[in-house]
Design an enzyme around this catalytic site. Structure first.
Site, PDB file in Angstrom:
ATOM      1  N   GLU A 182       0.846  -1.191   0.000  1.00 14.35           N
ATOM      2  CA  GLU A 182       0.000   0.000   0.000  1.00 14.35           C
ATOM      3  C   GLU A 182       0.887   1.249   0.000  1.00 14.35           C
ATOM      4  O   GLU A 182       1.835   1.305   0.777  1.00 14.35           O
ATOM      5  CB  GLU A 182      -0.916   0.053   1.233  1.00 14.35           C
ATOM      6  CG  GLU A 182      -1.957   1.138   1.099  1.00 14.35           C
ATOM      7  CD  GLU A 182      -2.908   1.254   2.306  1.00 14.35           C
ATOM      8  OE1 GLU A 182      -2.608   0.692   3.367  1.00 14.35           O
ATOM      9  OE2 GLU A 182      -3.936   1.915   2.141  1.00 14.35           O
ATOM     10  N   MET A 209      -0.053  -3.717   8.497  1.00 14.57           N
ATOM     11  CA  MET A 209      -0.752  -3.619   7.212  1.00 14.57           C
ATOM     12  C   MET A 209      -1.716  -4.786   7.054  1.00 14.57           C
ATOM     13  O   MET A 209      -1.357  -5.933   7.260  1.00 14.57           O
ATOM     14  CB  MET A 209       0.286  -3.614   6.084  1.00 14.57           C
ATOM     15  CG  MET A 209      -0.294  -3.629   4.687  1.00 14.57           C
ATOM     16  SD  MET A 209      -1.139  -2.057   4.308  1.00 14.57           S
ATOM     17  CE  MET A 209      -2.349  -2.643   3.138  1.00 14.57           C
ATOM     18  N   GLU A 210      -2.942  -4.433   6.640  1.00 20.28           N
ATOM     19  CA  GLU A 210      -4.060  -5.378   6.628  1.00 20.28           C
ATOM     20  C   GLU A 210      -4.101  -6.299   5.406  1.00 20.28           C
ATOM     21  O   GLU A 210      -5.181  -6.555   4.874  1.00 20.28           O
ATOM     22  CB  GLU A 210      -5.365  -4.582   6.694  1.00 20.28           C
ATOM     23  CG  GLU A 210      -5.700  -3.721   5.461  1.00 20.28           C
ATOM     24  CD  GLU A 210      -5.175  -2.299   5.512  1.00 20.28           C
ATOM     25  OE1 GLU A 210      -4.204  -2.048   6.257  1.00 20.28           O
ATOM     26  OE2 GLU A 210      -5.716  -1.437   4.808  1.00 20.28           O
ATOM     27  N   ASN A 211      -2.969  -6.840   4.945  1.00 24.12           N
ATOM     28  CA  ASN A 211      -3.009  -7.769   3.822  1.00 24.12           C
ATOM     29  C   ASN A 211      -3.997  -8.887   4.136  1.00 24.12           C
ATOM     30  O   ASN A 211      -3.974  -9.451   5.235  1.00 24.12           O
ATOM     31  CB  ASN A 211      -1.627  -8.360   3.591  1.00 24.12           C
ATOM     32  CG  ASN A 211      -0.553  -7.289   3.541  1.00 24.12           C
ATOM     33  OD1 ASN A 211      -0.620  -6.400   2.718  1.00 24.12           O
ATOM     34  ND2 ASN A 211       0.385  -7.356   4.475  1.00 24.12           N
ATOM     35  N   GLU A 246      -6.266  -3.733  12.400  1.00 25.54           N
ATOM     36  CA  GLU A 246      -5.989  -4.487  11.174  1.00 25.54           C
ATOM     37  C   GLU A 246      -7.048  -5.549  10.926  1.00 25.54           C
ATOM     38  O   GLU A 246      -7.456  -5.785   9.789  1.00 25.54           O
ATOM     39  CB  GLU A 246      -4.598  -5.139  11.242  1.00 25.54           C
ATOM     40  CG  GLU A 246      -3.444  -4.176  11.481  1.00 25.54           C
ATOM     41  CD  GLU A 246      -3.409  -3.000  10.522  1.00 25.54           C
ATOM     42  OE1 GLU A 246      -3.867  -3.146   9.367  1.00 25.54           O
ATOM     43  OE2 GLU A 246      -2.938  -1.916  10.928  1.00 25.54           O
ATOM     44  N   HIS A 270     -10.111  -4.271   9.308  1.00 29.45           N
ATOM     45  CA  HIS A 270      -9.943  -4.093   7.857  1.00 29.45           C
ATOM     46  C   HIS A 270     -10.294  -5.364   7.075  1.00 29.45           C
ATOM     47  O   HIS A 270     -10.572  -5.285   5.882  1.00 29.45           O
ATOM     48  CB  HIS A 270      -8.483  -3.767   7.543  1.00 29.45           C
ATOM     49  CG  HIS A 270      -8.126  -2.312   7.622  1.00 29.45           C
ATOM     50  ND1 HIS A 270      -8.822  -1.319   6.964  1.00 29.45           N
ATOM     51  CD2 HIS A 270      -7.088  -1.687   8.248  1.00 29.45           C
ATOM     52  CE1 HIS A 270      -8.223  -0.145   7.188  1.00 29.45           C
ATOM     53  NE2 HIS A 270      -7.184  -0.336   7.975  1.00 29.45           N
TER      54      HIS A 270
HETATM   55 ZN    ZN Z   1      -5.604   0.863   8.687  1.00 31.10          ZN
END
Ligand code: ZN
Length: 877
Positions: free
Chosen positions: A152, A286-288, A321, A324
């Site tokens: 991102e 990070m919300e992978n 996270e 998300h």
């Molecule tokens: Zn976020």
């Protein structure tokens, strides 16, 4: 994503959405944007990744749909060098050439127009691992090499050719060829794992539709720890030797997931969940999809040494996270215009589930301070509207600031209160059901919320999103004591002029006739509105214009009312209201409503509040104004004031943990220790901190983990000498726990002796981020930030080679630190404004920092005298 800077973007794109969904005739794409004549429907990526080598290679196989006859189209690839490209249609191979088109685009030109229909594109490429720890990069931990990704907003294109915009939400299939001993992790479970010559081939299952920015890959000799109690298989993934620190993450995750499942009324959307601790990592997390990456110092907690702050950070970031996974991953914003909503929602939802699953974290009350920070940013003339069209792709993540996280969270919370939580929840569930596995825009959410509530949510919400600033609501009791006059205007600092603005503010009024207390919410839409209140025995004797401190607005009322409320706060106001009251005092000082003396007097009365979070708000308020209004001559009297207020609060708590004390007390103690020892110049506490720090460094005796960090920093900042410096250095030689190392580097940033500070700046970190922890701590003092600025000037080339551009744009802030000096500002503007260093986002950052400096100087000129007079009169010396 969770930004690392804070605890922590416009008119919707109905045209773009229509284009994506119906493939109608599109307008020519903006520079750097992709067209929609040729769109991917599936991509298979196959990567050969050996982290011990400087390069990786791969192939991409993309299934395409040509919607309108064209002979050229583009995709993203920035870094990968393409060695071959083959385009194939229903009737066979199409002769086509590729050429770089700038802005990360590759243009494909076919010899003849492509008829509408299905095609495939096959690309071979090779690329070096990215040197900035974004895209696909490698890093060393201990003796081993690992590869990780961070995509991102626009860095998937650095790993492989793709349609790198969130509206291209398609299934991917990832295959990797890796060394036989490596563990490979991606978004989906492994489908097959087979030997392939000297390497092994790992094929991951096809993903559900995902945007490129949510893909992830981690490769290396990992250890894993299972997360039992989830509705799907779950693991914590760490580098070799670190799995002993994964227990806390494994313990807190299941209840967060199940609380989210309950709220959304649907199961966790992916087939598995991995939480990956990454040693070199710029964001917080990070919300992978199904493969969330975290900075290791956040995810990994040492059961013996991790204190309450660390545990809370882990829970809150994980909750954000995980939120998300539904909001962002299952339903994805159509374009970056709605990045703010993506982050606001995850922050709001994350805090909500944290409070429910872990009530001791007290996020419900602590979030008030986050809102206050956003309102401070929003009080400046250089603030921006939260929602703005995003066209330039440069430094897109600069928009991921306090406004995107905390303002958005507060605005959502305010409208939730206005609509009622159950109605709001129904709107959210309807929105997810209507858009699952696809894209949506903020407008779609407002529609769902409006339908659920029967209120025009979009319009009212728009007044907070589409214009900059925060409203100031003034409440005035009217003759007869049965009604109140509400007035709104933009909140600015005294002397600043902003254009007239109107909001639709859900104002929640709390009032009392002396006997009963009541609450009433009205939507304030006009500049002035009189509200008749239901009151049994007029007159109303007091009124609080932000019941529950649920509103995203500043408030004010006549000083006698303010003073009455302050005097009776402990019985009249709840905890959120008291925290809000204290923070609002600093704002009223800025606005010129309160004078320096009044501010210190009112604030001091809250230092004896029994609620630790109220005392914490006092610390924050002092921290905000200290540099501006405490003149050098008033410094000794200020130290006395700190000892008399916060020193007494610390005496009540005690300097060390007591058995069975509330978590909130343990969380407050470090800040009080720092303030009383350093700002209050309490030499007894300074000696105590040195003792605690030395016990910790030598490993002799038990040390309260909650105060270790504070003790190290106090000792470095006050009694820090060469012997203490060397003791920290020695500890770093063997310390392996990421969060402990971060504490030690932060302590190194606190030494005031010039020689030691210089030596600290020369200390190599295990990762680049460790050095950043040091400069961050150092730049919090005036002299320290001067040194940091000098160091930036000397090492700028090295920094620009390692920092992602968005972090380069934040360097001016660290170079200024907490100073208000015109000279420093001019020097910083000259250095970073130079065209050779003026990366995207620098001008905006410089403008914001310049306004801060000017506000600080104006406040000093206006209130420094009043503050000094009060402090000196109150100082018995
Ligand atoms: Zn976020």
């Amino acid at each position: 994503m969770t930004a690392r800077r804070s605890r922590r973007l416009f008119f919707l794109v109905p045209c773009l959405l229509a284009t994506v969904r119906a493939a109608a005739a599109p307008a020519p794409p903006a520079p750097g944007r992709l067209g929609h004549d040729v769109v991917p429907t599936f991509e298979a990526v196959r990567l050969t990744v050996d982290p011990t080598q400087p390069e990786f290679s791969g192939t991409a196989h993309v299934e395409l749909r040509v919607a309108a006859p064209v002979s050229t189209f583009s995709f993203h690839a920035e870094g990968p060098v393409i060695s071959s490209l083959r385009l194939q249609g229903a009737t066979g191979q199409v002769s086509a050439r590729q050429s770089p088109a700038g802005r990360g685009l590759v243009r494909v030109e076919a010899d003849r127009p492509l008829a509408s229909g299905d095609y495939t594109l096959d690309v071979e490429f090779k690329a070096p691992f990215d040197p900035h720890a974004v895209g696909l990069y490698r890093t060393r931990a201990g003796a081993d090499w690992y590869a990780f990704t961070q995509f991102e907003a626009t860095d998937a294109r650095r790993a492989f050719p793709c349609w790198d915009e969130p509206s291209f939400k398609i299934p991917y299939q990832v295959t990797v060829l890796v060394p036989p001993a490596a563990v490979a992790v991606s978004n989906t479970p492994i489908e097959s794992d087979t030997p392939a010559g000297a390497l092994k081939q790992v094929v991951f299952k096809r993903t559900p539709p995902l945007p490129s920015y949510l893909l992830a890959l981690a490769i290396g000799p990992f250890e894993t720890v299972p997360i039992p109690g989830l509705s799907v298989p779950g693991r914590v993934v760490t580098v070799k030797g670190a799995s002993g620190l994964a227990g806390e993450a494994a313990r807190v995750t299941p209840s967060l997931v199940s609380t989210l499942e309950k709220y959304f009324g649907r199961a966790y959307p992916f087939e598995k969940l991995d939480l990956i601790a990454v040693p070199e990592y710029w964001p917080g997390a990070m919300e992978n999809a199904g493969a969330i990456t975290f900075a290791d110092q956040i995810l990994l907690v040492d059961p013996a040494a991790g204190g309450v702050a660390q545990r809370r950070l882990l829970i809150e970031v994980t909750a954000h996270e995980l939120a998300h996974m539904w909001f962002g991953d299952l339903v994805t914003m159509a374009w970056w215009d709605d990045l703010w909503l993506n982050e606001s929602f995850a922050s709001w939802m994350g805090d909500k589930v944290t409070q429910e699953a872990f009530p001791d974290t007290d996020v419900e009350v602590r979030s008030v301070e986050g809102t206050q920070r956003a309102m401070n940013t929003d009080a400046r003339l250089t603030t921006r509207a939260m929602r703005q069209p995003v066209e330039a792709m440069d430094n897109l993540l600069q928009a991921a600031d306090e406004l995107a996280y905390q303002k958005g969270e507060a605005v959502l919370g305010m409208f939730e209160s206005w609509m009622g939580p159950a109605v709001f929840q129904k709107g959210i569930r309807d929105y997810l059901a209507a858009h699952e596995w696809r894209n949506a825009a903020a407008e779609d959410l407002w529609k769902a919320l409006s339908a659920a509530s029967g209120k025009d949510v979009g319009h009212a919400m728009g007044t907070f999103l589409d214009q900059p600033g925060v409203p100031l609501v003034t409440a005035e009791l009217l003759e007869g004591g049965k009604s109140v006059r509400l007035t709104q205007q933009r909140f600015v600092r005294a002397g600043a002029a902003a254009p007239p603005q109107l909001w639709q503010v859900p104002v929640a009024i709390k009032y009392s006739d002396g006997a009963a207390t009541q609450t009433r919410t009205v939507l304030l839409t006009a500049r002035t509105q009189d509200v008749k209140l239901d009151v049994a025995n007029p007159p109303i004797v007091w009124i609080h214009p932000s019941a529950g401190e649920r509103g995203y607005y500043r408030w004010s009322e006549a000083r006698p009312l303010l003073t009455t409320m302050a005097d009776q706060a402990a019985t009249r106001l709840d905890r959120r209201e008291r925290v809000g009251f204290v923070s609002n005092l600093a704002a009223l000082l800025d606005a010129g409503v309160l004078h320096g003396g009044d501010f210190f007097r009112l604030l001091g009365s809250f230092a004896s509040d029994p609620e630790p979070l109220v005392v914490s708000a006092v610390v924050t308020a002092l921290d905000e104004v200290k540099v501006a209004i405490v003149t050098p001559e008033a410094r000794p009297a200020f130290a006395t004031y700190v000892r008399r207020t916060l020193g007494r609060a610390l005496e009540r708590l005690g300097p060390t943990a007591r058995p069975g004390e509330p978590e909130a007390v343990a969380a407050l103690r470090p800040a009080l220790l720092w303030w009383v020892a350093v700002e209050g110049e309490d030499v007894r506490l300074q000696a105590y901190a040195r003792e605690v720090a030395q016990a910790y460094l030598s490993g002799v005796g038990h040390v309260d983990p909650a105060v270790t960090g504070a003790a190290l920093e106090i000792a470095a900042a006050t009694t820090g000498d060469r012997a203490f410096f060397e003791a920290i250095k020695k500890k770093l030689e063997t310390e392996k726990v990421p969060a402990e190392r971060a504490r030690l580097f932060a302590a190194l940033g606190r030494f005031r002796d010039p020689r030691l500070a210089e030596d600290a700046l020369g200390m190599p970190g295990r990762t680049f981020q460790e050095g950043a922890a040091l400069t961050k701590a150092m730049s919090s003092s005036a002299e320290g930030s001067e040194r940091v600025f000098a160091w930036f000037r000397e090492h700028y080339d090295e920094l620009s080679g390692r920092l992602p551009p968005m972090f380069l744009a934040f360097l001016p802030g660290s170079a200024l630190g907490q100073t208000c000096s015109e000279e420093r500002l001019a020097a910083v503007e000259k250095f970073f404004g130079d065209p050779r260093r003026n990366v995207a986002g620098t001008d905006k950052e410089l403008a914001m920092r310049a306004e801060e400096v000017h506000d600080c100087l104006a406040l000093r000129a206006r209130e420094g005298g009043s503050a000094a007079a009060y402090l000196k009169a109150a100082d018995p010396r």
